[in-house]
Design a protein around this motif. Structure first.
Motif, PDB file in Angstrom:
ATOM      1  N   LEU A  31       0.820  -1.218   0.000  1.00  0.00           N
ATOM      2  CA  LEU A  31       0.000   0.000   0.000  1.00  0.00           C
ATOM      3  C   LEU A  31       0.851   1.264   0.000  1.00  0.00           C
ATOM      4  O   LEU A  31       0.419   2.301  -0.480  1.00  0.00           O
ATOM      5  CB  LEU A  31      -0.961  -0.005   1.181  1.00  0.00           C
ATOM      6  N   ARG A  34       1.680   1.959  -3.678  1.00  0.00           N
ATOM      7  CA  ARG A  34       0.443   2.379  -4.342  1.00  0.00           C
ATOM      8  C   ARG A  34       0.001   3.763  -3.879  1.00  0.00           C
ATOM      9  O   ARG A  34      -0.567   4.529  -4.661  1.00  0.00           O
ATOM     10  CB  ARG A  34      -0.643   1.350  -4.107  1.00  0.00           C
ATOM     11  N   SER A  35       0.260   4.108  -2.629  1.00  0.00           N
ATOM     12  CA  SER A  35      -0.122   5.438  -2.128  1.00  0.00           C
ATOM     13  C   SER A  35       0.701   6.546  -2.771  1.00  0.00           C
ATOM     14  O   SER A  35       0.317   7.712  -2.734  1.00  0.00           O
ATOM     15  CB  SER A  35       0.012   5.502  -0.611  1.00  0.00           C
ATOM     16  N   LYS A  36       1.820   6.196  -3.364  1.00  0.00           N
ATOM     17  CA  LYS A  36       2.668   7.188  -4.030  1.00  0.00           C
ATOM     18  C   LYS A  36       2.283   7.392  -5.492  1.00  0.00           C
ATOM     19  O   LYS A  36       2.812   8.274  -6.158  1.00  0.00           O
ATOM     20  CB  LYS A  36       4.141   6.781  -3.931  1.00  0.00           C
ATOM     21  N   LEU A  92      -5.209   4.061  -5.838  1.00  0.00           N
ATOM     22  CA  LEU A  92      -6.040   4.162  -4.641  1.00  0.00           C
ATOM     23  C   LEU A  92      -7.060   5.285  -4.824  1.00  0.00           C
ATOM     24  O   LEU A  92      -6.808   6.263  -5.552  1.00  0.00           O
ATOM     25  CB  LEU A  92      -5.162   4.424  -3.419  1.00  0.00           C
ATOM     26  N   ASN A  94      -7.911   7.792  -3.108  1.00  0.00           N
ATOM     27  CA  ASN A  94      -7.513   9.139  -2.690  1.00  0.00           C
ATOM     28  C   ASN A  94      -6.255   9.636  -3.407  1.00  0.00           C
ATOM     29  O   ASN A  94      -5.590  10.556  -2.934  1.00  0.00           O
ATOM     30  CB  ASN A  94      -7.301   9.174  -1.178  1.00  0.00           C
ATOM     31  N   ALA A  95      -5.945   9.077  -4.578  1.00  0.00           N
ATOM     32  CA  ALA A  95      -4.749   9.480  -5.323  1.00  0.00           C
ATOM     33  C   ALA A  95      -4.829  10.944  -5.728  1.00  0.00           C
ATOM     34  O   ALA A  95      -5.894  11.456  -6.075  1.00  0.00           O
ATOM     35  CB  ALA A  95      -4.583   8.603  -6.551  1.00  0.00           C
TER      36      ALA A  95
END
Length: 102
Positions: A31, A34-36, A92, A94-95
């Motif tokens: 995660l 992916r959060s980046k 994700l 909230n990207a």
């Protein structure tokens, strides 16, 4: 695309690590990576270059970027990288909006 048979040892190990991080097996649980990703799947290469396993191989971000060009899994634009295919499924909710002009 450069010929992967001419990789020096640093690029060889980098390529293996990069392909693992962007593999389905890893992305299913990673995660943080992916959060980046922005809303178009792009990640700033400096983030990847800051990972300890990369820094143990090289601190030269241009070597990291150049090595990313050896794999058909990734596409590189300027200082950003993303999966060449299937990147939308890893974004994700909230990207942040994309900063890359395609």
């Amino acid at each position: 695309m450069p010929d992967p048979r001419v990789l020096d040892p640093t690029r060889y190990w980098l390529l293996g690590q990069l392909e693992w991080w962007f593999s389905v097996d890893n992305l299913c649980r990673d995660l943080f990576l992916r959060s980046k990703m922005d809303a178009s799947g792009w990640i700033d290469i400096s983030i990847i270059a800051s990972f300890n396993r990369i820094k143990n191989l090289t601190t030269d971000q241009s070597i990291v970027r150049d090595t990313m060009c050896f794999t058909p899994l990734l596409e590189v634009i300027d200082n950003y990288v993303r999966l060449r295919q299937h990147w939308p499924e890893w974004i994700l909710p909230n990207a942040i909006p994309s900063r890359v002009s395609e």
